[in-house]
Structure formats: C-alpha cells, structure tokens
Design an enzyme around this catalytic site. Sequence first.
Site, short mmCIF file in Angstrom:
data_model
loop_
_atom_site.label_atom_id
_atom_site.label_comp_id
_atom_site.label_asym_id
_atom_site.label_seq_id
_atom_site.Cartn_x
_atom_site.Cartn_y
_atom_site.Cartn_z
N ASP A 59 18.37 37.63 2.58
CA ASP A 59 19.53 36.75 2.72
C ASP A 59 20.78 37.30 2.02
O ASP A 59 21.89 36.90 2.35
CB ASP A 59 19.22 35.34 2.21
CG ASP A 59 18.34 34.57 3.18
OD1 ASP A 59 18.19 35.01 4.34
OD2 ASP A 59 17.80 33.52 2.79
N TYR A 108 9.95 21.85 9.09
CA TYR A 108 10.78 21.91 10.29
C TYR A 108 9.98 22.39 11.49
O TYR A 108 9.15 23.27 11.40
CB TYR A 108 12.04 22.75 10.08
CG TYR A 108 11.85 24.10 9.44
CD1 TYR A 108 11.86 25.27 10.19
CD2 TYR A 108 11.68 24.20 8.06
CE1 TYR A 108 11.70 26.50 9.59
CE2 TYR A 108 11.53 25.43 7.46
CZ TYR A 108 11.53 26.58 8.23
OH TYR A 108 11.36 27.81 7.63
N ARG A 163 18.47 29.21 1.41
CA ARG A 163 17.70 29.84 2.50
C ARG A 163 18.62 29.87 3.71
O ARG A 163 19.08 28.85 4.17
CB ARG A 163 16.43 29.05 2.79
CG ARG A 163 15.46 29.03 1.62
CD ARG A 163 14.21 28.22 1.94
NE ARG A 163 13.32 28.12 0.82
CZ ARG A 163 12.34 28.98 0.56
NH1 ARG A 163 12.13 30.01 1.35
NH2 ARG A 163 11.57 28.80 -0.50
N ASN A 192 6.97 24.81 10.35
CA ASN A 192 6.93 25.52 9.07
C ASN A 192 7.13 24.53 7.94
O ASN A 192 7.77 23.49 8.12
CB ASN A 192 8.02 26.58 8.99
CG ASN A 192 7.77 27.74 9.93
OD1 ASN A 192 6.78 27.81 10.63
ND2 ASN A 192 8.71 28.66 9.95
N LYS A 209 15.78 23.36 16.06
CA LYS A 209 15.00 23.00 14.87
C LYS A 209 15.18 21.52 14.56
O LYS A 209 16.29 21.01 14.63
CB LYS A 209 15.45 23.79 13.65
CG LYS A 209 15.16 25.26 13.71
CD LYS A 209 15.65 25.95 12.43
CE LYS A 209 15.41 27.43 12.48
NZ LYS A 209 15.90 28.09 11.26
N HIS A 242 20.14 31.38 9.00
CA HIS A 242 19.27 32.06 9.94
C HIS A 242 19.41 31.52 11.36
O HIS A 242 19.75 30.36 11.56
CB HIS A 242 17.80 31.88 9.53
CG HIS A 242 17.50 32.34 8.15
ND1 HIS A 242 16.61 31.68 7.34
CD2 HIS A 242 17.96 33.39 7.42
CE1 HIS A 242 16.52 32.31 6.17
NE2 HIS A 242 17.34 33.35 6.20
N ARG A 252 0.81 -1.22 0.00
CA ARG A 252 0.00 0.00 0.00
C ARG A 252 0.84 1.26 0.00
O ARG A 252 0.37 2.32 -0.38
CB ARG A 252 -0.91 0.03 1.23
CG ARG A 252 -1.87 -1.11 1.30
CD ARG A 252 -2.51 -1.19 2.67
NE ARG A 252 -1.47 -1.45 3.67
CZ ARG A 252 -1.63 -1.31 4.99
NH1 ARG A 252 -2.77 -0.90 5.47
NH2 ARG A 252 -0.65 -1.59 5.81
#
Length: 183
Positions: A170, A132, A59, A48, A72, A62, A23
Amino acid sequence: MDIRTLQIPGPLVIVPPKFSDARGFLSETYSDEAFDAKVAPARFVQENHSYSEHAGTIRGIHFQVPPHAQGKLVRVVRGAVFDVAVDLRAKSPNFGRYTVVELSAASWNQLWIPEGFGHGLCTLEPHTEVVYKMTSAYRPESERGIAWDDPDLAIAWPLGPRQPSLSDRDRQHPRLAELPKYF
C-alpha cells in the site's frame, strides 16, 4: 433494509434490521432478494474477513480491473472504520471524487461499493474486524491500487498525531493521475 445515498452516486449505506431481546439480537445481514430489489442484482462469490490490531491501520485504496472488477458489500463486526470509496469511472462526472462513511459494529451499517470504485479504510479503534462480500474472486493479476495519500484526492484520514500502519504494497501505489482509465 434502510438504504441511504451518499455524496456521489454509486456507493450506498445499508442498515439491516436488528431485532433485540434479553438474549441478544438477530439480524438478517444479507438477503439476495432484498439486495436485488433495493440495491442492484449482484452475485457474491467470495467473502473476506480482516482483522486490524491497531487504530490508524490503513488498507487500500484497492480495486480490481475488468474483467475481474469487484463490487463489495462491506461491514464491520467489531470496532469501527473510516471507509472510503473513490469513483474511478472515467466518464463519470464524479471521476476522482470520493465518499466517506464511518462503519461500525455499533451502528450496524454496511457500505455497498459497486464496480468502478476504489476502496480503502482506516481503523478508528484497535481490534477492528471487517467482513466484505465481493462480486468477483480475488485475481492478483487484476489487482491495482491508488496511493492512500494522493494529494489530488486529499483524503483527510483520521490519524490524529499517529503515523498510519500500512502494508509495503500500500506504500507503493501510484497516484490516480498516473493510472490508465480502467473503467
């Protein structure tokens, strides 16, 4: 849950068990009990989901400063990323060093990044989606970043001949040497 340590103490690769049959599959991608016992006690307050259209999207890097610092737990649900965690703990012997992990939907791995680390990623495939969980909610006043191309970090982003796709924000982050010691 399979746990692996990385080049610098702190971030951990986690591979949740995946049970497949005709399945499809079932995977318990997160359990408070298992995470607390095998990694660290954590309380996740926000999750997020990001989507990147093109390979070569960067990205980050940060982080949030105390009192809103974030741990995170990062995983890829479609595609793949080159994921980076930079040690920002001033008293750490690994301050300014980073670790890299390829996270992908195919490998089903996750990366735990504790407070005190900056986080960035570069998509390796088009149409990549990343989910995350965070231990502290997003607070714009606490948000900071490090230049993705800081020559002191010398991160070998896997861009090949293409130019990175970056947000205006950024592109503006300072180098690590220009930041106060937040952690």
